[in-house]
Design a protein around this motif. Structure first.
Motif, PDB file in Angstrom:
ATOM      1  N   ILE A 383       0.837  -1.201   0.000  1.00 45.36           N
ATOM      2  CA  ILE A 383       0.000   0.000   0.000  1.00 45.36           C
ATOM      3  C   ILE A 383       0.869   1.246   0.000  1.00 45.36           C
ATOM      4  N   SER A 384       1.880   1.242   0.861  1.00 44.46           N
ATOM      5  CA  SER A 384       2.837   2.346   0.971  1.00 44.46           C
ATOM      6  C   SER A 384       4.106   1.772   1.571  1.00 44.46           C
ATOM      7  N   LYS A 385       5.070   2.633   1.843  1.00 41.42           N
ATOM      8  CA  LYS A 385       6.315   2.139   2.422  1.00 41.42           C
ATOM      9  C   LYS A 385       6.113   1.609   3.839  1.00 41.42           C
ATOM     10  N   ASP A 386       4.984   1.954   4.464  1.00 45.49           N
ATOM     11  CA  ASP A 386       4.726   1.521   5.838  1.00 45.49           C
ATOM     12  C   ASP A 386       3.674   0.421   5.948  1.00 45.49           C
ATOM     13  N   PHE A 387       2.869   0.223   4.916  1.00 46.65           N
ATOM     14  CA  PHE A 387       1.758  -0.731   5.014  1.00 46.65           C
ATOM     15  C   PHE A 387       1.835  -1.771   3.892  1.00 46.65           C
ATOM     16  N   GLU A 388       1.578  -3.003   4.286  1.00 49.60           N
ATOM     17  CA  GLU A 388       1.481  -4.082   3.319  1.00 49.60           C
ATOM     18  C   GLU A 388       0.265  -4.928   3.672  1.00 49.60           C
ATOM     19  N   LEU A 389      -0.548  -5.212   2.660  1.00 53.06           N
ATOM     20  CA  LEU A 389      -1.760  -6.001   2.854  1.00 53.06           C
ATOM     21  C   LEU A 389      -1.589  -7.346   2.170  1.00 53.06           C
ATOM     22  N   LEU A 390      -1.841  -8.415   2.918  1.00 58.04           N
ATOM     23  CA  LEU A 390      -1.795  -9.758   2.369  1.00 58.04           C
ATOM     24  C   LEU A 390      -3.183 -10.367   2.441  1.00 58.04           C
ATOM     25  N   ALA A 391      -3.564 -11.062   1.390  1.00 55.13           N
ATOM     26  CA  ALA A 391      -4.869 -11.713   1.367  1.00 55.13           C
ATOM     27  C   ALA A 391      -4.774 -12.973   0.534  1.00 55.13           C
ATOM     28  N   GLY A 392      -5.545 -13.963   0.923  1.00 53.62           N
ATOM     29  CA  GLY A 392      -5.553 -15.216   0.185  1.00 53.62           C
ATOM     30  C   GLY A 392      -6.861 -15.946   0.384  1.00 53.62           C
ATOM     31  N   ILE A 393      -7.146 -16.866  -0.513  1.00 58.30           N
ATOM     32  CA  ILE A 393      -8.344 -17.679  -0.394  1.00 58.30           C
ATOM     33  C   ILE A 393      -8.076 -19.006  -1.095  1.00 58.30           C
ATOM     34  N   SER A 394      -8.611 -20.069  -0.518  1.00 55.45           N
ATOM     35  CA  SER A 394      -8.467 -21.383  -1.140  1.00 55.45           C
ATOM     36  C   SER A 394      -9.805 -22.092  -1.133  1.00 55.45           C
ATOM     37  N   TYR A 395      -9.951 -22.953  -2.112  1.00 59.52           N
ATOM     38  CA  TYR A 395     -11.114 -23.841  -2.176  1.00 59.52           C
ATOM     39  C   TYR A 395     -10.597 -25.271  -2.116  1.00 59.52           C
ATOM     40  N   ASP A 396     -11.081 -26.037  -1.149  1.00 59.96           N
ATOM     41  CA  ASP A 396     -10.640 -27.408  -0.958  1.00 59.96           C
ATOM     42  C   ASP A 396     -11.827 -28.352  -1.069  1.00 59.96           C
ATOM     43  N   THR A 397     -11.610 -29.483  -1.676  1.00 59.74           N
ATOM     44  CA  THR A 397     -12.649 -30.507  -1.746  1.00 59.74           C
ATOM     45  C   THR A 397     -12.007 -31.876  -1.593  1.00 59.74           C
ATOM     46  N   ARG A 398     -12.638 -32.711  -0.805  1.00 62.64           N
ATOM     47  CA  ARG A 398     -12.183 -34.089  -0.611  1.00 62.64           C
ATOM     48  C   ARG A 398     -13.334 -35.033  -0.929  1.00 62.64           C
ATOM     49  N   LYS A 399     -13.068 -36.025  -1.770  1.00 61.29           N
ATOM     50  CA  LYS A 399     -14.094 -36.976  -2.174  1.00 61.29           C
ATOM     51  C   LYS A 399     -13.651 -38.392  -1.847  1.00 61.29           C
ATOM     52  N   ALA A 400     -14.570 -39.179  -1.288  1.00 62.99           N
ATOM     53  CA  ALA A 400     -14.319 -40.594  -1.045  1.00 62.99           C
ATOM     54  C   ALA A 400     -14.478 -41.356  -2.355  1.00 62.99           C
ATOM     55  N   ASP A 401     -13.410 -41.990  -2.822  1.00 67.87           N
ATOM     56  CA  ASP A 401     -13.439 -42.699  -4.096  1.00 67.87           C
ATOM     57  C   ASP A 401     -13.809 -44.171  -3.950  1.00 67.87           C
ATOM     58  N   ASP A 402     -13.445 -44.765  -2.818  1.00 69.97           N
ATOM     59  CA  ASP A 402     -13.714 -46.188  -2.646  1.00 69.97           C
ATOM     60  C   ASP A 402     -13.848 -46.514  -1.162  1.00 69.97           C
ATOM     61  N   ILE A 403     -14.787 -47.375  -0.837  1.00 69.74           N
ATOM     62  CA  ILE A 403     -14.973 -47.873   0.531  1.00 69.74           C
ATOM     63  C   ILE A 403     -15.163 -49.376   0.453  1.00 69.74           C
ATOM     64  N   TYR A 404     -14.209 -50.109   1.004  1.00 69.14           N
ATOM     65  CA  TYR A 404     -14.316 -51.563   1.067  1.00 69.14           C
ATOM     66  C   TYR A 404     -14.048 -51.993   2.497  1.00 69.14           C
ATOM     67  N   ASP A 405     -14.993 -52.738   3.085  1.00 71.38           N
ATOM     68  CA  ASP A 405     -14.859 -53.156   4.471  1.00 71.38           C
ATOM     69  C   ASP A 405     -15.540 -54.506   4.632  1.00 71.38           C
ATOM     70  N   THR A 406     -14.803 -55.500   5.125  1.00 70.51           N
ATOM     71  CA  THR A 406     -15.355 -56.845   5.276  1.00 70.51           C
ATOM     72  C   THR A 406     -16.202 -56.998   6.532  1.00 70.51           C
ATOM     73  N   THR A 407     -16.127 -56.028   7.446  1.00 75.48           N
ATOM     74  CA  THR A 407     -16.971 -56.077   8.641  1.00 75.48           C
ATOM     75  C   THR A 407     -18.421 -55.844   8.216  1.00 75.48           C
ATOM     76  N   THR A 408     -19.283 -56.764   8.587  1.00 76.08           N
ATOM     77  CA  THR A 408     -20.664 -56.710   8.084  1.00 76.08           C
ATOM     78  C   THR A 408     -21.516 -55.664   8.785  1.00 76.08           C
TER      79      THR A 408
END
Length: 656
Positions: A383-408
């Motif tokens: 912004i100036s010699k005395d001020f600095e502005l930092l900003a960020g944003i993220s988008y995250d997604t997690r998907k279950a691709d496979d579920i295998y379980d022998t417990t009935t």
């Protein structure tokens, strides 16, 4: 360009150092005289404090406390009250936590091949990807800068009876040949036992003296080869292979936990990666691809003789997990902006096997697969010699691709689900003068539940919940840093609110079972004070942390293992050119512990002193002798697992 690309100047400067800069993931700012966001543990600090493992090295930073997950035989850490599952742990920018549960055994990793450790406790780069709600730990390896360089170090540890308890050896050798470099590192640690403090009176499961079943062994070999172009563009291939085994000590106080006759025959890890950065006139493009494999086995025996497996509580199992992924990062310098765009992809695969007790044949019992995608953008705006502005944003997604379980049981509940999160953050830095900075930040982050959070039945005591939502946190921090000649001080105040916290509660369909649900809300309130004074012959410093974590939904439920007060002090005095004395002190107080009857007690306060003397007869040879836990304090991070009492050590290091 007036700065000729900040990123390139940084790259050029680190060519004169031994830090592997391709392994660093940092926030880009125009402020480089005072640490603003990332706290760094250097190779010199690790050596100064004789930190044999990563958990020891990190335990001296404000806001971080060490702990032991006794039932798992793992050393772990909390950052401002967040446990290891909520902390992103990386080696050279590669995520290395176990895919199934997100945990990480810090004690399995020795420090001999480390150049530095970067720690972010609140605001961190979006380039790391998802699941950094509790902070980030990035362990950066060494890189050669000379035609031939390296070191060979050996350490011997004796218990309080002067009996050999442990020995550690490490080797680093590297070469830089014009545009090419190569680095080879190896480390080995063998612990025969450790001896508990004489304050420990002994119990029915653990007599006084030597800790039962406290043997472990770790060995690691790693290498990297790289090419650096004339414009500082760089590419490198990395490989690391680590093998370990550890015993499970018995519970020393059965009021707090049930005794487990467990053993870990192996705890292995293998990682291969390629990373590179191409520099342009005012920008750079950085890419990383990796494959990380984790394998371990757990045996449960009939009794404390560890000889038979005939009862129903005896079994053999193994995890065979792996991850692979990639990161792409693009940085651009404009007239007043430093812009970074990042994309991460990570595939996690967990495979759990039941091993026959008769012929050791393995049967697949469970296989879970997820993939996670993270897209982020961040900008540093002057912004100036005395001020600095930092900003960020993220988008995250997690998907279950496979579920295998022998417990009935509860098969109909195992649905493939997807979690999404959006994580904005912002910080304003005000340069008061050349020696002081003020920073204010607001950070929104999430924790996506692990496979274990969603699917684990906890040996038949719980039911799965694949519909678990992400935890959400809103973090506020105000920080002031001041340097006066040789004195550097910093104060950090922070407040964090966590909503939809995952807690194990009684299942509404069967009161004898539990289930993980998003029912908690926690407030983390804290203050960190740091002070260091350094001259050519004297260095004195330390830090203090105050932390209060409150469950606002149910005050009767406490967060265990996190101290309310923690203090670290150290001093080193050099005498002449070849002799120095060093000492430090660690104090912690106010950590809750929970008994088997679900009542809470406060863990006794601990004050631990370490001292050592260092002598360098020649520049290339360093000798040290010292004492850890000088007063033989009874150390218990968890009440049922007492740690080592007084230990003596001696080390010899040759540098070339």
């Amino acid at each position: 360009m007036k700065k000729k690309v900040l990123f390139l100047s940084v790259l050029s400067s680190v060519l004169l150092a031994d830090t592997y800069e391709l392994g660093q993931v940092n926030i880009k700012t125009n402020i480089n005289d005072i640490n603003i966001f990332e706290e760094q543990i250097t190779e010199d600090s690790i050596s100064q404090q004789n930190s044999f493992t990563i958990n020891d090295a990190l335990d001296s930073i404000s806001g971080i406390n060490q702990d032991l997950q006794g039932g798992r035989g793992e050393s772990t850490l909390y950052i401002r009250g967040f446990d290891a599952r909520r902390i992103g742990v990386f080696i050279d920018g590669i995520p290395i936590s176990v895919p199934y549960d997100g945990n990480f055994d810090y004690a399995r990793f020795l420090t001999g091949d480390i150049s530095q450790i970067d720690v972010s406790k609140g605001y961190s780069s979006v380039a790391f990807g998802a699941n950094t709600m509790g902070g980030v730990v990035n362990i950066v390896s060494k890189k050669p800068t000379k035609t031939l360089e390296g070191n060979l170090k050996a350490t011997l540890v004796l218990d309080s009876d002067a009996k050999v308890a442990r020995h550690i050896e490490s080797l680093n050798v590297g070469t830089r040949q014009e545009n090419f470099y190569a680095q080879l590192s190896a480390a080995y640690s063998k612990q025969d036992h450790y001896r508990i403090s004489d304050e420990f009176e002994g119990t029915s499961t653990q007599p006084a003296g030597e800790r039962l079943r406290s043997e472990n062994e770790d060995k690691k070999v790693s290498f990297k080869v790289g090419y650096v172009a004339d414009d500082a563009s760089e590419i490198a291939l990395n490989y690391a292979n680590q093998k370990g085994q550890k015993q499970q000590p018995p519970v020393a106080d059965t009021e707090y936990a049930k005794n487990k006759n467990w053993d870990w025959p192996y705890w292995d890890k293998e990682t291969i990666s390629v990373t590179g950065q191409k520099n342009f006139e005012s920008s750079y493009l950085k890419a990383l691809a990796y494959y990380d494999k984790s394998k371990n086995s757990l045996y449960s025996y009939d009794d404390s003789t560890f000889t038979t497996m005939n009862t129903g509580k005896a079994w053999k199992s193994r995890y065979d997990d792996y991850s692979y992924g990639a990161r792409l990062e693009y940085g651009l310098e404009l007239s007043t902006n430093l812009l970074t765009l990042a994309a991460n992809y990570k595939k996690d695969v967990h495979r759990g096997y039941d091993i026959s007790k008769t012929d050791d044949s393995a049967t697949l019992q469970e296989r879970y697969e997820d993939h996670t995608i993270s897209l982020g953008i961040e900008d540093s705006y002057t912004i100036s010699k005395d001020f600095e502005l930092l900003a960020g944003i993220s988008y995250d997604t997690r998907k279950a691709d496979d579920i295998y379980d022998t417990t009935t049981a509860y098969q109909d509940m195992l649905e493939k689900t997807t979690q999404h999160s959006v994580n904005p953050q912002a910080a304003l830095i005000y340069t008061i003068d050349d020696s002081s900075k003020l920073r204010a930040s607001v950070v929104s982050k999430t924790y996506m539940p692990t496979m274990k959070d969603r699917y684990s039945r906890k040996l038949g005591t719980a039911v799965p919940n694949p519909d678990l939502k992400s935890e959400h946190s809103l973090q506020y921090e105000l920080s002031y840093t001041k340097r006066v000649n040789n004195l550097l001080g910093q104060i950090n105040g922070f407040y964090t609110r966590v909503d939809d916290a995952i807690q194990s509660v009684v299942w509404d369909q069967n009161s004898s079972l539990k289930q993980n649900q998003n029912v908690g809300t926690f407030n983390h309130i804290g203050l960190e004070l740091e002070l260091t004074y350094k001259t050519n012959d004297l260095e004195v410093g330390g830090n203090y942390t105050y932390l209060k974590v409150k469950n606002t939904k149910d005050e009767s439920v406490k967060l265990v293992d996190v101290p309310k007060h923690q203090l670290f002090l150290f001093a080193e005095q050099k005498f002449l050119e070849d002799f120095s004395l060093y000492g430090d002190m660690k104090f912690r107080n106010g950590a809750y512990e929970q008994k088997l009857d679900y009542s809470y007690v406060t863990n006794p306060s601990m004050t631990v002193f370490d001292i050592k003397a260092t002598y360098k007869p020649i520049d290339s040879l360093t000798t040290e002798i010292g004492i850890k836990n000088l007063t033989d304090e009874l150390i218990r991070y968890d009440m049922e697992y007492p740690m080592a009492g007084r230990e003596f050590f001696a080390s010899l290091e040759y540098t070339f």
